[in-house]
Design a protein around this motif. Structure first.
Motif: not given
Lengths: 112, 112
Positions: B20-27, B31-41, B93-95
């Motif tokens: 479980t991974l957690r994220c707190s956006p800017i006040s 909108s919250v987005y999750w991205y995966q960045q594997a090595l070399g990709l 995150s973004s507005q």
């Protein structure tokens, strides 16, 4: 299939050189193109481009978008070792299938 | 202004476990987005939440899931971990409706 392609994949230059990084895209319902710099972990925002032919500039960095030919370039003049990073291009769509699709990035190394 | 914060910074799990991974956006960002960045990709789009609802998901199996809480923070759950899930997971995150994504420093997940 929507895609974003960046070139070159990697680049090694010497301090003081000028570099041009390329980003081409095929995206349905283009909305905007973003450039980011990723040094260690968090990508940091550089530019947002929405209109063709209007150059965005910040210090030694500049970028321009060509919506007819579907590409953008990021220029860095008088490079410094601190410019060493991965430069990411992201294209946003209004189609709703995704928010932003990223290219694989260009790894720039600037030698002293 | 506090940026996007992610926790934990590093996480080590074994195959078959859950993360479980957690994220707190800017006040003020909804909108919250999750991205995966594997090595070399490049960054691969995982999930997009806006105003508490899942707006879109990328081409990942259902064992990748998440949610957004009433305070707009978010968590990403990865079940039945596989070795290839080892990657840097970035939250942004973004507005709502805005173009620019602001990224956190990421959570590095290692699956042994």
């Amino acid at each position: 299939e929507d895609k974003v392609v960046q070139s070159p994949l990697s680049l090694v230059v010497h301090e003081g050189d000028t570099v041009t990084l390329n980003c081409s895209y095929e995206v349905t319902n283009f909305r905007s193109l973003l450039w980011y710099k990723q040094e260690k972990k968090a990508p940091t925002f550089l530019f947002m481009l929405t209109s063709s032919g209007i150059e965005k500039k910040s210090g030694r960095l500049s970028s321009i978008l060509d919506k007819k030919e579907l590409f953008s370039i990021l220029n860095i003049t008088a490079t410094q070792t601190g410019d060493s990073a991965v430069y990411l291009c992201a294209v946003g769509s209004t189609s709703g299938t995704y928010k932003y699709i990223f290219g694989t990035g260009t790894r720039l190394k600037v030698l002293a | 202004e506090a940026g996007v914060t992610q926790s934990p910074t590093h996480l080590i799990k074994t195959r078959g476990q859950q993360a479980t991974l957690r994220c707190s956006p800017i006040s003020g960002h909804t909108s919250v987005y999750w991205y995966q960045q594997a090595l070399g990709l490049g960054l691969q789009f995982l999930l997009w939440y806006d105003e508490g609802e899942e707006r879109n998901r990328g081409n990942f199996p259902p064992r990748f899931s998440g949610r957004q809480f009433p305070n707009y923070s978010s968590e990403l759950n990865v079940n039945a971990l596989e070795l290839e899930d080892s990657a840097l997971y970035l939250c942004a995150s973004s507005q709502s409706g805005a173009n620019v994504l602001t990224f956190g420093a990421g959570s590095r997940l290692t699956v042994l």
